[in-house]
Design a protein around this motif. Structure first.
Motif, short mmCIF file in Angstrom:
data_model
loop_
_atom_site.label_atom_id
_atom_site.label_comp_id
_atom_site.label_asym_id
_atom_site.label_seq_id
_atom_site.Cartn_x
_atom_site.Cartn_y
_atom_site.Cartn_z
N ASP A 1 -81.30 23.68 -0.04
CA ASP A 1 -80.13 24.20 -0.77
C ASP A 1 -79.63 23.19 -1.78
OD1 ASP A 1 -79.30 26.79 -0.09
OD2 ASP A 1 -78.59 26.12 1.88
N HIS A 2 -79.26 23.66 -2.96
CA HIS A 2 -78.61 22.80 -3.95
C HIS A 2 -78.01 23.71 -5.00
CE1 HIS A 2 -81.76 23.39 -7.08
NE2 HIS A 2 -82.46 23.70 -6.01
N ASP A 3 -76.98 23.20 -5.69
CA ASP A 3 -76.45 23.98 -6.79
C ASP A 3 -75.87 23.07 -7.87
OD1 ASP A 3 -75.69 26.03 -8.43
OD2 ASP A 3 -74.01 26.71 -7.21
N CYS A 4 -74.65 22.58 -7.70
CA CYS A 4 -74.00 21.87 -8.80
C CYS A 4 -74.59 20.49 -9.04
CB CYS A 4 -72.49 21.76 -8.54
SG CYS A 4 -72.05 20.52 -7.31
N ARG A 5 -75.08 19.86 -8.02
CA ARG A 5 -75.61 18.49 -8.07
C ARG A 5 -74.59 17.48 -8.59
NH1 ARG A 5 -82.05 18.06 -8.16
NH2 ARG A 5 -82.53 20.08 -7.24
N GLU A 6 -73.33 17.76 -8.40
CA GLU A 6 -72.32 16.75 -8.73
C GLU A 6 -71.29 16.61 -7.60
OE1 GLU A 6 -69.79 19.67 -11.77
OE2 GLU A 6 -70.77 17.87 -12.51
N GLY A 7 -71.68 17.05 -6.40
CA GLY A 7 -70.87 16.75 -5.21
C GLY A 7 -69.65 17.61 -5.01
N ILE A 8 -69.58 18.78 -5.64
CA ILE A 8 -68.39 19.60 -5.44
C ILE A 8 -68.65 21.00 -4.90
CG2 ILE A 8 -66.85 18.40 -7.05
CD1 ILE A 8 -67.54 20.61 -9.10
N CYS A 9 -69.91 21.44 -4.91
CA CYS A 9 -70.13 22.83 -4.49
C CYS A 9 -70.35 22.97 -2.99
CB CYS A 9 -71.29 23.45 -5.27
SG CYS A 9 -72.92 22.88 -4.74
N GLY A 10 -70.83 21.92 -2.35
CA GLY A 10 -71.06 21.98 -0.91
C GLY A 10 -72.35 22.67 -0.53
N SER A 11 -73.24 22.87 -1.49
CA SER A 11 -74.50 23.56 -1.18
C SER A 11 -75.50 22.66 -0.49
CB SER A 11 -75.15 24.08 -2.47
OG SER A 11 -74.41 25.13 -3.00
N CYS A 12 -75.66 21.44 -1.02
CA CYS A 12 -76.72 20.62 -0.46
C CYS A 12 -76.34 20.17 0.94
CB CYS A 12 -77.06 19.44 -1.37
SG CYS A 12 -75.71 18.33 -1.75
N SER A 13 -77.36 20.00 1.75
CA SER A 13 -77.11 19.63 3.13
C SER A 13 -78.07 18.50 3.49
CB SER A 13 -77.25 20.85 4.03
OG SER A 13 -78.46 21.52 3.79
N MET A 14 -78.98 18.73 4.40
CA MET A 14 -80.01 17.79 4.84
C MET A 14 -79.45 16.70 5.75
SD MET A 14 -82.56 17.07 1.72
CE MET A 14 -82.91 18.29 0.44
N TYR A 15 -80.13 16.50 6.86
CA TYR A 15 -79.83 15.44 7.83
C TYR A 15 -80.86 14.35 7.55
CZ TYR A 15 -78.01 13.90 12.41
OH TYR A 15 -77.39 13.24 13.44
N ILE A 16 -80.42 13.30 6.86
CA ILE A 16 -81.34 12.29 6.33
C ILE A 16 -81.25 11.01 7.14
CG2 ILE A 16 -81.95 10.95 4.29
CD1 ILE A 16 -80.46 13.27 2.70
N ASN A 17 -82.37 10.62 7.71
CA ASN A 17 -82.43 9.41 8.56
C ASN A 17 -81.31 9.38 9.60
OD1 ASN A 17 -84.77 8.22 7.98
ND2 ASN A 17 -83.94 6.52 6.77
N GLY A 18 -81.13 10.51 10.26
CA GLY A 18 -80.21 10.56 11.39
C GLY A 18 -78.76 10.74 11.03
N GLN A 19 -78.45 11.03 9.76
CA GLN A 19 -77.05 11.26 9.36
C GLN A 19 -76.98 12.37 8.31
OE1 GLN A 19 -76.66 6.81 8.63
NE2 GLN A 19 -74.51 7.37 8.89
N PRO A 20 -75.95 13.23 8.41
CA PRO A 20 -75.81 14.25 7.38
C PRO A 20 -75.52 13.61 6.02
CG PRO A 20 -73.92 14.28 8.87
CD PRO A 20 -74.93 13.34 9.45
#
Lengths: 257, 255
Positions: free
Chosen positions: B61-80
């Protein structure tokens, strides 16, 4: 879920009860510790002091009432905790392959169920060790310092008295209930290094349980304010270290004395 | 601009065909990654690499790519949202990682967040919590009142604004050992509870939203504080305490 109501209607209500019973049990621990400090008194005076205290704790109606509230709190805290633990697990059926929880929370906060279980096992063993033996087991009885006259519960020595079925008889007449010697049971119990070790381990678990539990209880009840948060956190940490440490010191002290 | 030395990264990415199938971690090697690229740009490059070999790209998931839409997620190296603080995955830079590092990438995990494909989970449960009570009713019949006509204490307005900065990404749920949505829910409750406009529906709001969260399968709050640490918007635990207070008073006085 249906329109549920009542004592455990939601996760948040379950947490209120955890906090409420937990804080009550913290008060209980403080009182229990104060009583236990009498075990640091030595000699016959210490033995008499502790046994008189045991009589007070088992006969005073207000103390009795408080003890029932304490038993209920322990049982409710444990059952409620189990229900919460089950709900916790159900909310994430598939766990992460790789997780770093230590990056965002303290170990205690993630292991309250395990710590609580250790403490519950400890409480059962502890009740069997002293409470059950004192109430239903065959206990020694308290004598005067010379060792020739049994004591009544109010501390009066009955010269020539004989003990039968927990009562003191003088010339065949029942003159009152004999004072049991819980102190000797405690002293004898703590000659066993395994028991002493188990008590110390349980108190370490209690310390870790309190490190999170103390401040968490306030948060659950909605008591979060920048003015008081640092005080709650500091008092919580101090309590979690000092109280279990003194509790643990008693069996260790008695073992080496 | 001088060419920077690219990073070599090993990725262990969760691949799952759909909600019914069983997923597994798959290993990919990606070389010459710019330390200044974002995590999502690195994922784009990985997908280019996979497509070139006729593979199926990793879905995320991704959308705005500037940290305001809340689309991107992913649990990366043990942390959201990965190891950096106060950023979403799209604002996470590869310079946060070491050259030669192995990075685990998993979807946000919760009963209430079923996997749709690969790293994409269905977060509509959060929308349903919002719908249950996260609103105020305003008369829009043509003579709508100006919200600024009501005086509001500056400190409260600031706190309401802070709560309203929640982007609903679900990192709090992903971080929580109980997959609890308490931080999200409490932010949405607080942004109204702090303002006079929110008082009309306050009681029903907290009761309805809490009830909905439980029905969605989110867990209870253990006050571990993991959510606050991992939240890309720095939403405070103070909001959860406020929700607990609101819920207590609403429960005691509701009919």
């Amino acid at each position: 879920m249906s329109e549920s109501r009542g004592l455990l209607k939601s996760h948040i209500v379950k947490k209120y009860w955890m906090a409420f019973t937990g804080l009550f049990l913290i008060l209980f621990l403080t009182g229990h510790l104060a009583g236990n400090l009498q075990l640091f008194m030595s000699g016959y005076a210490g033995q008499l002091q502790f046994n008189e205290y045991a009589v007070f704790m088992t006969t005073n109606p207000a103390v009795k009432l408080l003890s029932y509230v304490t038993y209920l709190s322990i049982i409710f805290h444990a059952i409620d905790g189990m229900m919460i633990s089950i709900a916790n697990k159900k909310a994430r059926p598939i766990s992460y392959a790789y997780s770093r929880p230590e990056k965002n929370s303290i170990w205690s906060s993630r292991n309250m169920g395990v710590l609580g279980t250790i403490i519950l096992v400890y409480i059962v063993v502890h009740m069997q060790n002293f409470w059950y033996v004192y109430k239903f087991g065959s206990t020694p009885f308290m004598m005067n310092e010379a060792g020739n006259a049994p004591l009544l519960q109010d501390g009066t020595a009955v010269a020539g008295g004989l003990i039968e079925n927990g009562s003191v008889f003088l010339n065949g007449e029942n003159v009152g209930v004999a004072m049991k010697d819980l102190h000797t049971i405690v002293v004898d119990g703590f000659t066993n290094p395994i028991l002493v070790g188990f008590y110390v381990l349980a108190m370490i678990a209690l310390g870790f349980h309190l490190v999170h539990g103390f401040s968490s209880a306030f948060q659950s009840l909605g008591l979060n304010h920048p003015k008081y948060n640092p005080i709650i956190r500091k008092v919580g940490y101090a309590y979690a270290i000092v109280v279990p440490a003194i509790f643990a010191l008693i069996p260790v002290y008695m073992f080496f004395m | 601009m001088a060419a920077e030395k690219g990073m070599n990264i090993t990725l262990k990415v969760w691949r799952q065909k759909n909600g019914q199938s069983k997923g597994a971690l798959e290993t990919y090697q990606i070389n010459d990654v710019s330390p200044d690229s974002s995590f999502l740009e690195m994922m784009d490059a990985l997908n280019d690499q996979i497509i070139m070999k006729d593979g199926s790209p990793v879905v995320f998931d991704h959308d705005c790519r500037e940290g305001i839409c809340g689309s991107c997620s992913m649990y990366i190296n043990g942390q959201p949202h990965g190891p950096a603080r106060l950023v979403t995955t799209c604002q996470l830079h590869m310079r946060e990682f070491k050259d030669g590092e192995t990075i685990y990438v998993e979807p946000f995990r919760a009963k209430a967040f079923p996997v749709i494909k690969d790293l994409v989970v269905d977060r509509s449960a959060l929308d349903r919590i919002q719908h249950a009570g996260g609103y105020i009713s305003v008369n829009t019949s043509g003579n709508t009142q100006d919200a600024n006509a009501i005086p509001i204490e500056k400190e409260k307005a600031d706190k309401a604004f802070d709560a309203a900065t929640c982007i609903g990404c679900g990192a709090c749920v992903a971080a929580c050992k109980n997959a609890s949505a308490s931080l999200f829910m409490s932010a949405k409750i607080s942004q109204y509870a702090l303002l006079p406009q929110g008082q009309v529906e306050a009681k029903n709001r907290v009761l309805a939203m809490v009830k909905q969260a439980e029905e969605e399968g989110f867990g209870p709050c253990s006050n571990t504080g993991a959510c606050e640490i991992e939240c890309p918007k720095g939403i405070s635990l103070e909001n959860i305490a406020r929700m607990n207070r609101e819920y207590l008073s609403a429960s005691l006085t509701s009919k």
